[in-house]
Motif scaffolding. Structure first.
Motif, PDB file in Angstrom:
ATOM      1  N   TYR A 118       0.808  -1.220   0.000  1.00  0.00           N
ATOM      2  CA  TYR A 118       0.000   0.000   0.000  1.00  0.00           C
ATOM      3  C   TYR A 118       0.841   1.270   0.000  1.00  0.00           C
ATOM      4  N   SER A 119       2.155   1.116  -0.179  1.00  0.00           N
ATOM      5  CA  SER A 119       3.016   2.298  -0.344  1.00  0.00           C
ATOM      6  C   SER A 119       3.745   2.262  -1.682  1.00  0.00           C
ATOM      7  N   ARG A 120       3.538   1.221  -2.479  1.00  0.00           N
ATOM      8  CA  ARG A 120       4.339   1.037  -3.686  1.00  0.00           C
ATOM      9  C   ARG A 120       3.975   1.999  -4.814  1.00  0.00           C
ATOM     10  N   TYR A 121       2.810   2.678  -4.719  1.00  0.00           N
ATOM     11  CA  TYR A 121       2.437   3.650  -5.744  1.00  0.00           C
ATOM     12  C   TYR A 121       2.963   5.053  -5.447  1.00  0.00           C
ATOM     13  N   LEU A 122       3.532   5.271  -4.277  1.00  0.00           N
ATOM     14  CA  LEU A 122       4.072   6.582  -3.954  1.00  0.00           C
ATOM     15  C   LEU A 122       5.232   6.908  -4.901  1.00  0.00           C
ATOM     16  N   PRO A 123       5.420   8.191  -5.257  1.00  0.00           N
ATOM     17  CA  PRO A 123       6.543   8.552  -6.132  1.00  0.00           C
ATOM     18  C   PRO A 123       7.860   7.998  -5.602  1.00  0.00           C
ATOM     19  N   ARG A 124       8.726   7.575  -6.514  1.00  0.00           N
ATOM     20  CA  ARG A 124       9.962   6.913  -6.140  1.00  0.00           C
ATOM     21  C   ARG A 124      10.863   7.796  -5.277  1.00  0.00           C
ATOM     22  N   ASP A 125      10.776   9.113  -5.445  1.00  0.00           N
ATOM     23  CA  ASP A 125      11.629  10.020  -4.672  1.00  0.00           C
ATOM     24  C   ASP A 125      11.030  10.392  -3.320  1.00  0.00           C
ATOM     25  N   THR A 126       9.951   9.736  -2.919  1.00  0.00           N
ATOM     26  CA  THR A 126       9.375   9.980  -1.591  1.00  0.00           C
ATOM     27  C   THR A 126      10.403   9.622  -0.527  1.00  0.00           C
ATOM     28  N   PRO A 127      10.742  10.533   0.383  1.00  0.00           N
ATOM     29  CA  PRO A 127      11.750  10.224   1.409  1.00  0.00           C
ATOM     30  C   PRO A 127      11.344   9.017   2.254  1.00  0.00           C
ATOM     31  N   GLU A 128      12.276   8.113   2.473  1.00  0.00           N
ATOM     32  CA  GLU A 128      11.972   6.920   3.266  1.00  0.00           C
ATOM     33  C   GLU A 128      11.550   7.291   4.686  1.00  0.00           C
ATOM     34  N   ARG A 129      12.188   8.303   5.259  1.00  0.00           N
ATOM     35  CA  ARG A 129      11.842   8.726   6.611  1.00  0.00           C
ATOM     36  C   ARG A 129      10.374   9.156   6.683  1.00  0.00           C
ATOM     37  N   THR A 130       9.907   9.853   5.648  1.00  0.00           N
ATOM     38  CA  THR A 130       8.526  10.334   5.643  1.00  0.00           C
ATOM     39  C   THR A 130       7.546   9.179   5.542  1.00  0.00           C
ATOM     40  N   THR A 131       7.835   8.235   4.656  1.00  0.00           N
ATOM     41  CA  THR A 131       6.974   7.061   4.535  1.00  0.00           C
ATOM     42  C   THR A 131       6.965   6.275   5.837  1.00  0.00           C
ATOM     43  N   PHE A 132       8.149   6.108   6.423  1.00  0.00           N
ATOM     44  CA  PHE A 132       8.269   5.385   7.693  1.00  0.00           C
ATOM     45  C   PHE A 132       7.427   6.038   8.778  1.00  0.00           C
ATOM     46  N   LEU A 133       7.594   7.346   8.969  1.00  0.00           N
ATOM     47  CA  LEU A 133       6.889   8.041  10.050  1.00  0.00           C
ATOM     48  C   LEU A 133       5.380   8.038   9.849  1.00  0.00           C
ATOM     49  N   ALA A 134       4.937   8.252   8.608  1.00  0.00           N
ATOM     50  CA  ALA A 134       3.494   8.276   8.347  1.00  0.00           C
ATOM     51  C   ALA A 134       2.872   6.920   8.657  1.00  0.00           C
ATOM     52  N   THR A 135       3.531   5.844   8.235  1.00  0.00           N
ATOM     53  CA  THR A 135       3.014   4.501   8.502  1.00  0.00           C
ATOM     54  C   THR A 135       3.091   4.179   9.981  1.00  0.00           C
ATOM     55  N   PHE A 136       4.240   4.458  10.597  1.00  0.00           N
ATOM     56  CA  PHE A 136       4.447   4.158  12.009  1.00  0.00           C
ATOM     57  C   PHE A 136       3.429   4.864  12.886  1.00  0.00           C
ATOM     58  N   LEU A 137       3.274   6.156  12.701  1.00  0.00           N
ATOM     59  CA  LEU A 137       2.361   6.931  13.549  1.00  0.00           C
ATOM     60  C   LEU A 137       0.912   6.503  13.330  1.00  0.00           C
ATOM     61  N   GLY A 138       0.518   6.295  12.074  1.00  0.00           N
ATOM     62  CA  GLY A 138      -0.853   5.866  11.812  1.00  0.00           C
ATOM     63  C   GLY A 138      -1.169   4.542  12.451  1.00  0.00           C
TER      64      GLY A 138
END
Length: 463
Positions: free
Chosen positions: A221-241
């Motif tokens: 459910y994160s594989r459609y995000l733009p390739r240059d999406t910062p890993e830290r941002t993806t990590f934090l958004a998923t972790f906090l949610g």
């Protein structure tokens, strides 16, 4: 609509999502995982900590620690999605080999079925309350059909449902929390039982297990995000949610288990009665259905992806048509509905054991996948080789498979299951720390061996 067939149904399956079809922002990961965790099964999971002996306060603290620890592992898997553009489990071929990855894949399918079936039991009860019918099978079937529709439509619709579930969950669970405060002396629930390490560690295991079992499908459910999406941002958004949503639900579960005499016998009915007037109760049942629908769509969608990945290892297929994915999704849901209809007795006890058994199977997989991706391959994957057993990753990786089975075996002495309690568990006072043993030992064994045998590419290789 990019990445969709006929503008509605997603057309991607286990193939790489090209840059031209990437879309969305990391906030979608927060709402998806927050909404998927604001649901009744998470409430039950939190209640189990109290049911099996923990004081309400220490249960909440233990659940929080477990959610944070497990959430870190789970969110590290999510951060792989934008870079790889692949469903989670197909990336396991980089560690286990094209054929070897079938071993954890099959176990993941069993996990999906278990969560889908047990969740459908509770959702079916809520549907029956809304429809005012008594036949359990009716609610289960209606919920199964709703799941099939959204899961077949695919990625975008699942994320939209996550946003709806987030709003409904916040409103519904806030209201239930207020109702609990005005009907139960919550302060008296704290300190009612003495602190014991065994029950505290069980609470940690329940929280960690909840998060860790999301690992095999979170990158779907994160594989459609733009390739240059910062890993830290993806990590934090998923972790906090995921952590905030699950902890909110589990805290409610621990409190209602400690102060609600009727909760154990009828979890869904108790929450409806806690809501007060019957009209408000119907709205709470609707919140329960929406929350369960959000997470059950993850189970069905991820289940079909995992089955397709398993099949593709032998057919050399790199992509499947939407109709094929829909057929696999429907077949998966049919099996889960049948399980839900015929296996709904002793739900609480069976669910507790189910979660802890899954921990034994999936913590070694997480350890291997994350150790390889972040420490050995250093985020460099030969994507075309994931589909070719004669390629870089081969058919079988004995180092990964050996480490995996060793990680499972090492946990057995530490298990605290209904049918088996390990000898070392007794010495720990009944505490189940098998997940921690499996996670650390597997990584410790796999890392030095894989460093000597693995030849990652110099950079990412895309099709």
């Amino acid at each position: 609509m990019l990445g969709m067939s006929n503008g509605v149904i997603e057309r991607r399956s286990i193939d790489v999502v090209p840059d031209s079809e990437r879309h969305g922002t990391p906030i979608s990961q927060f709402t998806l995982w927050f909404g998927a965790n604001m649901q009744v099964t998470a409430v039950v999971d939190g209640a189990l900590a109290v049911v099996f002996g923990a004081d309400a306060l220490w249960a909440i603290i233990g659940l929080l620690i477990g959610n944070v620890l497990g959430g870190i592992v789970m969110a590290l898997h999510s951060a792989q999605g934008p870079r790889l553009g692949l469903p989670q489990m197909i990336s396991s071929r980089a560690q286990f080999g094209v054929y070897g990855a079938v071993v954890p894949l099959v176990l993941v399918v069993v996990m999906y079925l278990g969560f889908a079936a047990t969740g459908t039991v509770l959702a079916g009860q809520a549907v029956n309350k809304i429809l005012h019918v008594d036949d359990a099978a009716i609610g289960i079937i209606v919920f199964g059909v709703l799941t099939a529709v959204v899961a077949t439509l695919g990625y975008r619709w699942i994320h939209r449902l996550g946003r709806i579930a987030t709003v409904c969950g916040v409103i519904g669970f806030t209201y239930l929390g207020i109702r609990l405060l005005v009907t139960v002396d919550v302060g008296a629930l704290f300190g009612a039982k003495p602190f014991t390490w065994a029950t505290f560690l069980l609470a940690i295991s329940l929280g960690a297990g909840w998060q860790l079992t999301f690992g095999p499908y979170v990158a779907d459910y994160s594989r459609y995000l733009p390739r240059d999406t910062p890993e830290r941002t993806t990590f934090l958004a998923t972790f906090l949610g995921s952590v905030i949503g699950s902890q909110w639900s589990m805290t409610l579960g621990a409190l209602v288990a400690a102060g609600g005499a009727g909760f154990l016998a009828n979890q869904v009915g108790y929450l409806g009665s806690l809501a007060g007037p019957s009209a408000v109760g119907v709205l709470i049942y609707l919140v329960i259905v929406i929350g369960k629908l959000a997470v059950n769509c993850l189970n069905a969608y991820g289940g079909s992806m995992t089955i397709l990945t398993t099949v593709s290892a032998f057919t050399r297929t790199a992509a499947f048509r939407p109709a094929v994915r829909a057929a696999y999704t429907s077949a998966f849901l049919l099996v889960s509905v049948l399980i839900a209809i015929f296996a709904s007795a002793d739900f609480l006890d069976n669910f507790k054991n189910f979660v802890l058994v899954l921990l034994m199977v999936f913590t070694p997989w997480s350890a291997i996948n994350l150790t390889d991706y972040y420490l050995i391959s250093r985020e460099r994957v030969d994507v075309p080789a994931l589909y070719d057993p004669a390629g870089r990753y081969g058919g079988w990786n004995l180092v990964a498979l050996g480490s995996y089975f060793l990680g499972i075996a090492a946990q057995i002495p530490f298990l605290a299951q209904k049918l088996y309690t390990g000898p070392l568990t007794d010495k720990l006072g009944g505490a189940d720390i098998s997940w921690l043993v499996g996670l650390t030992l597997t990584a410790a064994v796999y890392y030095p061996l894989a460093r000597r045998t693995t030849t990652p590419p110099e950079q990412m290789i895309y099709p």
